[in-house]
Scaffold this motif. Structure first.
Motif, PDB file in Angstrom:
ATOM      1  N   ARG A 192       0.877  55.848  28.704  1.00  0.00           N
ATOM      2  CA  ARG A 192       1.461  56.641  27.502  1.00  0.00           C
ATOM      3  C   ARG A 192       2.817  55.837  27.048  1.00  0.00           C
ATOM      4  NH1 ARG A 192       4.622  62.029  29.605  1.00  0.00           N
ATOM      5  NH2 ARG A 192       5.626  60.433  30.569  1.00  0.00           N
ATOM      6  N   LEU A 193       3.455  55.162  27.725  1.00  0.00           N
ATOM      7  CA  LEU A 193       4.558  54.285  27.006  1.00  0.00           C
ATOM      8  C   LEU A 193       3.816  53.183  26.072  1.00  0.00           C
ATOM      9  CD1 LEU A 193       6.906  53.725  29.974  1.00  0.00           C
ATOM     10  CD2 LEU A 193       7.191  54.948  27.787  1.00  0.00           C
ATOM     11  N   LEU A 194       2.748  52.466  26.361  1.00  0.00           N
ATOM     12  CA  LEU A 194       2.074  51.687  25.373  1.00  0.00           C
ATOM     13  C   LEU A 194       1.547  52.283  24.261  1.00  0.00           C
ATOM     14  CD1 LEU A 194       0.090  49.418  28.269  1.00  0.00           C
ATOM     15  CD2 LEU A 194       1.966  48.854  26.813  1.00  0.00           C
ATOM     16  N   LEU A 195       1.079  53.436  24.334  1.00  0.00           N
ATOM     17  CA  LEU A 195       0.490  54.112  23.381  1.00  0.00           C
ATOM     18  C   LEU A 195       1.571  54.410  22.222  1.00  0.00           C
ATOM     19  CD1 LEU A 195      -2.141  56.617  24.593  1.00  0.00           C
ATOM     20  CD2 LEU A 195      -2.510  54.839  23.028  1.00  0.00           C
ATOM     21  N   ARG A 196       2.740  54.965  23.030  1.00  0.00           N
ATOM     22  CA  ARG A 196       3.837  55.240  22.031  1.00  0.00           C
ATOM     23  C   ARG A 196       4.590  54.167  21.555  1.00  0.00           C
ATOM     24  NH1 ARG A 196       9.264  56.557  25.080  1.00  0.00           N
ATOM     25  NH2 ARG A 196       9.407  54.417  25.081  1.00  0.00           N
ATOM     26  N   ASP A 197       4.323  52.887  22.005  1.00  0.00           N
ATOM     27  CA  ASP A 197       4.728  51.521  21.127  1.00  0.00           C
ATOM     28  C   ASP A 197       3.715  51.371  20.112  1.00  0.00           C
ATOM     29  OD1 ASP A 197       6.955  51.440  22.959  1.00  0.00           O
ATOM     30  OD2 ASP A 197       6.001  49.882  24.266  1.00  0.00           O
ATOM     31  N   ASP A 198       2.586  51.700  20.487  1.00  0.00           N
ATOM     32  CA  ASP A 198       1.436  51.131  19.602  1.00  0.00           C
ATOM     33  C   ASP A 198       1.959  52.374  18.144  1.00  0.00           C
ATOM     34  OD1 ASP A 198       0.373  49.277  21.013  1.00  0.00           O
ATOM     35  OD2 ASP A 198      -1.359  50.525  21.585  1.00  0.00           O
ATOM     36  N   ILE A 199       2.027  53.393  18.572  1.00  0.00           N
ATOM     37  CA  ILE A 199       2.469  54.498  17.382  1.00  0.00           C
ATOM     38  C   ILE A 199       3.620  54.096  16.776  1.00  0.00           C
ATOM     39  CG2 ILE A 199       3.094  57.023  17.030  1.00  0.00           C
ATOM     40  CD1 ILE A 199       1.334  57.858  19.435  1.00  0.00           C
ATOM     41  N   LEU A 200       4.726  53.730  17.223  1.00  0.00           N
ATOM     42  CA  LEU A 200       5.703  53.235  16.623  1.00  0.00           C
ATOM     43  C   LEU A 200       5.540  52.162  15.579  1.00  0.00           C
ATOM     44  CD1 LEU A 200       8.491  54.097  19.216  1.00  0.00           C
ATOM     45  CD2 LEU A 200       8.001  55.362  17.326  1.00  0.00           C
ATOM     46  N   ARG A 201       4.798  51.201  16.250  1.00  0.00           N
ATOM     47  CA  ARG A 201       4.697  49.974  15.388  1.00  0.00           C
ATOM     48  C   ARG A 201       3.668  50.346  14.289  1.00  0.00           C
ATOM     49  NH1 ARG A 201       1.993  47.687  19.178  1.00  0.00           N
ATOM     50  NH2 ARG A 201       3.769  47.047  20.433  1.00  0.00           N
ATOM     51  N   LEU A 202       2.787  50.745  14.420  1.00  0.00           N
ATOM     52  CA  LEU A 202       1.975  51.474  13.343  1.00  0.00           C
ATOM     53  C   LEU A 202       2.725  52.354  12.245  1.00  0.00           C
ATOM     54  CD1 LEU A 202      -1.021  51.140  12.315  1.00  0.00           C
ATOM     55  CD2 LEU A 202      -1.643  53.324  13.738  1.00  0.00           C
ATOM     56  N   GLU A 203       3.479  53.286  12.733  1.00  0.00           N
ATOM     57  CA  GLU A 203       4.314  54.023  11.915  1.00  0.00           C
ATOM     58  C   GLU A 203       5.229  53.259  10.952  1.00  0.00           C
ATOM     59  OE1 GLU A 203       4.805  58.299  14.018  1.00  0.00           O
ATOM     60  OE2 GLU A 203       6.184  56.747  14.556  1.00  0.00           O
ATOM     61  N   ARG A 204       5.720  51.962  11.619  1.00  0.00           N
ATOM     62  CA  ARG A 204       6.770  51.121  10.675  1.00  0.00           C
ATOM     63  C   ARG A 204       5.926  50.311   9.792  1.00  0.00           C
ATOM     64  NH1 ARG A 204       9.227  48.243  15.350  1.00  0.00           N
ATOM     65  NH2 ARG A 204       8.629  49.654  16.797  1.00  0.00           N
ATOM     66  N   SER A 205       4.624  49.997  10.074  1.00  0.00           N
ATOM     67  CA  SER A 205       3.960  49.258   9.191  1.00  0.00           C
ATOM     68  C   SER A 205       3.370  49.953   8.058  1.00  0.00           C
ATOM     69  CB  SER A 205       2.605  48.576   9.966  1.00  0.00           C
ATOM     70  OG  SER A 205       1.701  49.597  10.083  1.00  0.00           O
ATOM     71  N   LEU A 206       3.460  51.520   8.126  1.00  0.00           N
ATOM     72  CA  LEU A 206       3.004  52.019   7.159  1.00  0.00           C
ATOM     73  C   LEU A 206       4.305  52.776   6.199  1.00  0.00           C
ATOM     74  CD1 LEU A 206       0.632  54.606   8.886  1.00  0.00           C
ATOM     75  CD2 LEU A 206      -0.074  52.911   7.413  1.00  0.00           C
ATOM     76  N   LEU A 207       5.437  52.513   6.765  1.00  0.00           N
ATOM     77  CA  LEU A 207       6.463  52.965   5.698  1.00  0.00           C
ATOM     78  C   LEU A 207       6.758  51.952   4.687  1.00  0.00           C
ATOM     79  CD1 LEU A 207       9.179  53.894   8.537  1.00  0.00           C
ATOM     80  CD2 LEU A 207       8.088  55.299   7.069  1.00  0.00           C
ATOM     81  N   PRO A 208       6.984  52.400   3.464  1.00  0.00           N
ATOM     82  CA  PRO A 208       7.475  51.397   2.326  1.00  0.00           C
ATOM     83  C   PRO A 208       8.512  50.336   2.633  1.00  0.00           C
ATOM     84  CG  PRO A 208       8.124  53.772   1.581  1.00  0.00           C
ATOM     85  CD  PRO A 208       7.325  53.742   3.031  1.00  0.00           C
TER      86      PRO A 208
END
Length: 67
Positions: A47-63
């Motif tokens: 679950r922690l690894l998934l959360r890290d992946d989610i945060l990384r992807l969210e940051r890449s989508l931000l302008p």
């Protein structure tokens, strides 16, 4: 309209769904007696690894902000 099955937005949704599924599974596993600590720790780590992946992807989508 065509949908890109590999778009970052879709990947983000899939990761969020997997994270929510793990949350439910962890809650269920924690309520079972006898408690299997090893399984619970592995689920929490995933679950922690998934959360890290989610945060990384969210940051890449931000302008990007100008410096």
């Amino acid at each position: 309209m065509t949908t890109n099955l590999h778009s970052p937005q879709r990947q983000l949704i899939e990761l969020q769904m997997a994270h929510a599924d793990l949350d439910a599974l962890i809650d269920h596993a924690a309520s079972i007696t006898p408690l299997d600590e090893l399984v619970l720790r592995r689920l929490k780590k995933r679950r922690l690894l998934l959360r890290d992946d989610i945060l990384r992807l969210e940051r890449s989508l931000l302008p990007q902000e100008p410096a």
